[in-house]
Design an enzyme around this catalytic site. Structure first.
Site, mmCIF file in Angstrom:
data_model
loop_
_atom_site.group_PDB
_atom_site.id
_atom_site.type_symbol
_atom_site.label_atom_id
_atom_site.label_comp_id
_atom_site.label_asym_id
_atom_site.label_seq_id
_atom_site.Cartn_x
_atom_site.Cartn_y
_atom_site.Cartn_z
ATOM 1 N N TYR A 161 0.835 -1.219 0.000
ATOM 2 C CA TYR A 161 0.000 0.000 0.000
ATOM 3 C C TYR A 161 0.865 1.263 0.000
ATOM 4 C CZ TYR A 161 -4.570 2.178 0.466
ATOM 5 O OH TYR A 161 -5.720 2.891 0.226
ATOM 6 N N LYS A 168 -3.575 8.031 3.209
ATOM 7 C CA LYS A 168 -4.809 7.728 3.952
ATOM 8 C C LYS A 168 -4.685 8.183 5.402
ATOM 9 C CE LYS A 168 -7.309 5.861 0.689
ATOM 10 N NZ LYS A 168 -8.277 6.715 -0.017
HETATM 11 P P1 NAP Z 1 -12.089 3.897 -8.648
HETATM 12 O O1 NAP Z 1 -13.353 3.328 -9.116
HETATM 13 O O2 NAP Z 1 -10.920 3.837 -9.558
HETATM 14 O O3 NAP Z 1 -12.334 5.395 -8.139
HETATM 15 C C1 NAP Z 1 -11.290 6.339 -7.963
HETATM 16 C C2 NAP Z 1 -11.777 7.640 -8.556
HETATM 17 O O4 NAP Z 1 -10.843 8.706 -8.324
HETATM 18 C C3 NAP Z 1 -11.938 7.538 -10.096
HETATM 19 O O5 NAP Z 1 -13.225 7.996 -10.442
HETATM 20 C C4 NAP Z 1 -10.863 8.487 -10.607
HETATM 21 O O6 NAP Z 1 -11.163 9.044 -11.868
HETATM 22 C C5 NAP Z 1 -10.892 9.525 -9.496
HETATM 23 N N1 NAP Z 1 -9.768 10.454 -9.577
HETATM 24 C C6 NAP Z 1 -8.438 10.187 -9.655
HETATM 25 N N2 NAP Z 1 -7.738 11.344 -9.753
HETATM 26 C C7 NAP Z 1 -8.641 12.362 -9.730
HETATM 27 C C8 NAP Z 1 -8.556 13.790 -9.807
HETATM 28 N N3 NAP Z 1 -7.395 14.435 -9.936
HETATM 29 N N4 NAP Z 1 -9.714 14.518 -9.743
HETATM 30 C C9 NAP Z 1 -10.906 13.912 -9.650
HETATM 31 N N5 NAP Z 1 -11.058 12.564 -9.591
HETATM 32 C C10 NAP Z 1 -9.953 11.805 -9.621
HETATM 33 O O7 NAP Z 1 -11.597 3.131 -7.316
HETATM 34 P P2 NAP Z 1 -12.278 2.927 -5.879
HETATM 35 O O8 NAP Z 1 -11.584 1.731 -5.338
HETATM 36 O O9 NAP Z 1 -13.755 2.980 -5.962
HETATM 37 O O10 NAP Z 1 -11.703 4.167 -5.080
HETATM 38 C C11 NAP Z 1 -12.519 5.111 -4.417
HETATM 39 C C12 NAP Z 1 -11.952 5.422 -3.040
HETATM 40 O O11 NAP Z 1 -12.074 4.244 -2.223
HETATM 41 C C13 NAP Z 1 -10.473 5.799 -3.029
HETATM 42 O O12 NAP Z 1 -10.268 6.810 -2.062
HETATM 43 C C14 NAP Z 1 -9.808 4.503 -2.576
HETATM 44 O O13 NAP Z 1 -8.547 4.715 -1.979
HETATM 45 C C15 NAP Z 1 -10.838 4.036 -1.557
HETATM 46 N N6 NAP Z 1 -10.761 2.627 -1.137
HETATM 47 C C16 NAP Z 1 -10.761 1.635 -2.062
HETATM 48 C C17 NAP Z 1 -10.679 0.312 -1.636
HETATM 49 C C18 NAP Z 1 -10.691 -0.819 -2.637
HETATM 50 O O14 NAP Z 1 -10.308 -1.926 -2.261
HETATM 51 N N7 NAP Z 1 -11.141 -0.599 -3.843
HETATM 52 C C19 NAP Z 1 -10.611 0.007 -0.270
HETATM 53 C C20 NAP Z 1 -10.618 1.038 0.646
HETATM 54 C C21 NAP Z 1 -10.703 2.362 0.206
HETATM 55 P P3 NAP Z 1 -10.613 8.282 -13.210
HETATM 56 O O15 NAP Z 1 -10.959 6.820 -13.077
HETATM 57 O O16 NAP Z 1 -11.317 8.946 -14.316
HETATM 58 O O17 NAP Z 1 -9.134 8.465 -13.206
#
Ligand code: NAP
Length: 273
Positions: A161, A168
């Site tokens: 990570y 985070k």
């Molecule tokens: P995701 O579907 O890839 O979502 C991440 C989003 O962030 C995408 O829509 C991306 O846009 C956007 N993004 C990146 N750079 C940006 C910027 N400069 N301005 C505006 N938007 C931006 O992945 P996700 O897993 O759902 O992630 C969402 C949150 O959940 C994140 O904070 C992640 O760390 C957290 N999280 C995820 C997990 C997991 O296992 N998936 C677990 C715990 C926490 P584009 O795709 O267009 O680049």
């Protein structure tokens, strides 16, 4: 009547139908919420792929408010909140579901993270919540709330990570300071949801999902990983009036994984063998 009947909000961070923000959106919409959405602007504006993808998802929910927003750009964030004020009106909730770091900086070790890569990851993944909160404080009704997505790697060392764990930690601390400030000024709640591993675009950069599944089935109290729907439901709960007394909290939706210090088997029995 749904829990979100007459409630309005903004969701930042839907990339596709696998996104955590989409899982939360589906639950909010099922409870009657009216929601506006943002997407990362395309590098080639003549080919609005992100906008098209997002519209296809959200238009069946009756949502027409879809705007570009790069959270690194103050003018983009201002434009979203200005347009939301005009087109949606006072907001009840704002969801922050955004993170980014370059692969080179993510792959670690943390001490090799570049200065520019660190700034970029922190700006998009942590500072952006502060930037949204500055506008949300005026856009949200008294008693409104914000929710940001985080992960256990902000509290403990999770191999792989790396710099995102550092981001985070900053995000989780920001949640507490913002909860204190916005709570005192306007009764606004700010919470974090710490999700277990969910297969998404962002997650594919940091985790081997089948390894995570094995780890969760042997270590988590529930002996399994969580589902996308469970994260969506918990997010909806935190954003709802059912959670009106909850703020500054980091709610783990991870089948209890975070409480364990060792695998679920009884190690004392093993030691006796
Ligand atoms: P995701 O579907 O890839 O979502 C991440 C989003 O962030 C995408 O829509 C991306 O846009 C956007 N993004 C990146 N750079 C940006 C910027 N400069 N301005 C505006 N938007 C931006 O992945 P996700 O897993 O759902 O992630 C969402 C949150 O959940 C994140 O904070 C992640 O760390 C957290 N999280 C995820 C997990 C997991 O296992 N998936 C677990 C715990 C926490 P584009 O795709 O267009 O680049």
């Amino acid at each position: 009547m749904g829990l979100f009947e007459g409630k309005k909000g903004l969701v930042f961070g839907i990339a596709n139908d696998k996104s955590i923000a989409w899982a939360i959106t589906q639950e909010l919409a099922a409870q009657g919420a009216e929601i506006g959405f943002t997407h990362l602007p395309e590098s080639d504006p003549a080919r609005p792929k992100n906008e098209r993808k997002l519209r296809k998802l959200v238009e069946p929910l009756g949502s027409t408010f879809v705007m570009p927003c790069d959270v690194q750009k103050e003018e983009d964030i201002d434009a979203v909140f200005d347009a939301a004020k005009e087109q949606i009106g006072p907001l009840d909730f704002v969801v922050h579901s955004i993170a980014f770091a370059t692969i080179e900086d993510l792959k670690g070790p943390v001490y090799n993270c570049s200065r520019d890569g660190f700034k970029l990851a922190m700006d998009i993944s942590a500072f952006s919540l502060i930037a949204l909160a500055r506008r949300a404080k005026d856009a949200l009704v008294p008693g409104g709330n914000m929710l940001a997505m985080t992960y256990l790697g902000g509290e403990r060392v999770i191999p792989g990570y790396n710099v995102m764990g550092v981001c985070k930690a900053a995000l989780e601390s920001s949640i507490k300071y913002l909860a204190s400030e916005l709570g005192a000024e306007k009764g606004i709640r700010v919470n974090g949801l710490s999700a277990g591993p969910v297969r998404t675009l962002a997650a594919s950069a940091v985790s081997d999902h089948s390894l995570m599944d094995k780890l969760y089935s042997s270590m988590a109290p529930l002996r399994r990983n969580i589902t996308r729907e469970e994260v969506g439901k918990a997010g909806m709960f935190l954003l709802s009036d059912l959670a009106s007394g909850v703020t500054g909290e980091n709610v783990h939706v991870d089948a209890g994984f975070h409480i364990m210090g060792a695998p679920g088997e009884d190690m004392s029995e093993k030691a006796d063998e």
